[in-house]
Design a protein around this motif. Sequence first.
Motif, PDB file in Angstrom:
ATOM      1  N   UNK A   9       0.807  -1.292   0.073  1.00  0.00           N
ATOM      2  CA  UNK A   9       0.124  -0.042   0.094  1.00  0.00           C
ATOM      3  C   UNK A   9       0.795   1.172  -0.100  1.00  0.00           C
ATOM      4  N   UNK A  10       0.344   2.261  -0.882  1.00  0.00           N
ATOM      5  CA  UNK A  10       1.188   3.438  -0.640  1.00  0.00           C
ATOM      6  C   UNK A  10      -0.061   4.515  -0.679  1.00  0.00           C
ATOM      7  N   UNK A  41       5.667   6.681   3.205  1.00  0.00           N
ATOM      8  CA  UNK A  41       5.870   5.147   3.420  1.00  0.00           C
ATOM      9  C   UNK A  41       5.401   4.437   2.735  1.00  0.00           C
ATOM     10  N   UNK A  42       5.899   3.080   2.487  1.00  0.00           N
ATOM     11  CA  UNK A  42       5.189   1.989   2.005  1.00  0.00           C
ATOM     12  C   UNK A  42       4.564   0.916   3.068  1.00  0.00           C
ATOM     13  N   UNK A  43       3.540   0.646   3.110  1.00  0.00           N
ATOM     14  CA  UNK A  43       3.066  -0.401   4.042  1.00  0.00           C
ATOM     15  C   UNK A  43       2.776  -1.575   3.458  1.00  0.00           C
ATOM     16  N   UNK A  44       3.190  -2.676   4.292  1.00  0.00           N
ATOM     17  CA  UNK A  44       3.130  -4.093   3.554  1.00  0.00           C
ATOM     18  C   UNK A  44       2.334  -4.949   4.611  1.00  0.00           C
ATOM     19  N   UNK A  45       1.274  -5.242   4.491  1.00  0.00           N
ATOM     20  CA  UNK A  45       0.180  -5.914   5.377  1.00  0.00           C
ATOM     21  C   UNK A  45       0.410  -7.317   4.993  1.00  0.00           C
ATOM     22  N   UNK A  51       9.759   3.234   5.803  1.00  0.00           N
ATOM     23  CA  UNK A  51      10.066   4.418   4.937  1.00  0.00           C
ATOM     24  C   UNK A  51      11.393   4.260   4.348  1.00  0.00           C
ATOM     25  N   UNK A  52      11.096   4.172   2.924  1.00  0.00           N
ATOM     26  CA  UNK A  52      12.122   3.799   1.925  1.00  0.00           C
ATOM     27  C   UNK A  52      11.767   4.428   0.708  1.00  0.00           C
ATOM     28  N   UNK A  53      12.449   5.606   0.308  1.00  0.00           N
ATOM     29  CA  UNK A  53      12.134   6.481  -0.707  1.00  0.00           C
ATOM     30  C   UNK A  53      12.428   5.938  -2.041  1.00  0.00           C
ATOM     31  N   UNK A  70       9.616   2.928  -6.740  1.00  0.00           N
ATOM     32  CA  UNK A  70       9.328   1.742  -7.442  1.00  0.00           C
ATOM     33  C   UNK A  70       8.004   1.178  -7.467  1.00  0.00           C
ATOM     34  N   UNK A  71       7.557   1.501  -6.344  1.00  0.00           N
ATOM     35  CA  UNK A  71       5.977   0.910  -6.308  1.00  0.00           C
ATOM     36  C   UNK A  71       5.143   1.880  -7.153  1.00  0.00           C
ATOM     37  N   UNK A  72       5.319   3.261  -7.052  1.00  0.00           N
ATOM     38  CA  UNK A  72       4.796   4.012  -8.050  1.00  0.00           C
ATOM     39  C   UNK A  72       4.884   3.973  -9.240  1.00  0.00           C
TER      40      UNK A  72
END
Length: 268
Positions: free
Chosen positions: A41-42, A63-67, A110-112, A117-119
């Motif tokens: 999730x972003x 933030x990138x969230x990984x659930x 928190x990893x720019x 990359x996700x975007x």
Amino acid sequence: MAPQRNVSAWRPRVPGVVEVFHAHYTEYAYPMHVHEAWTLLIVDDGAVRYDLDRHEHGTPHDTVSLLPPHVPHNGSPATPHGFRKRVLYLDATLLGEDLIGAAVDGPDLRDPVLRRRVGQVHAALTRPGDELEAESRLTLIGERLRERLRPGDHRGSPHPDPALARRLRELLDERVVQGLTLDEATALVPAHPAHLVRAFSTAYGIAPHQYLMSRRIERARRLLLSGRAPAEVATETGFYDQAHLTRHFKRLVGVTPGRYRDSSRRSS
């Protein structure tokens, strides 16, 4: 202002991606629920507050969230104007269940580099015909997520592998029009997908999907100079449709295929 609930969801032709989900909510709150897939999730605007394993978390812009799968979580807006989010639901081929514990302990990363990359994957997934780009970028995301969740397993910079890169280039040259998925490539050139992408990029200074598009544009230019219509050229050079050709052609050549063809006629 009335509550907004705008969503867009689809299943792309990219292995490992169960669903792509884009949403804009102003007041909607998710109840506790679980997924069978990983939730990557972003948040592009606003913020989300959620509970995971009885601990509260949040998702600011960087933030990138990984659930993880099978672990209950909820979600609600953390700002008055709600939030806009983009989500990838990923199956276990990209991230194994052995990482669930680490993701529960630290779901917000928190990893720019990872965020960017996700975007980029989301952007590629909205463009039919760019599946190889999405697949290549996704395998590098999986690699970085595994490094973040298991930092002790990080093996440092990969070694150059020119022979592997050359074999992939030969495959791409053989299948300029048909195209090649990353799964097909790793079946023909046995290697981990992330290593294959990195080896190619290191050897040639360009990603596999960029190389393939360059070769297609090369063919398209020759056909356009012979007077062929852009729609026909798109079909014969492996593009999804004329719009797909136009987007990549303009990026690499600076003008649309139609203007390129017409410029040749004026010169004649």
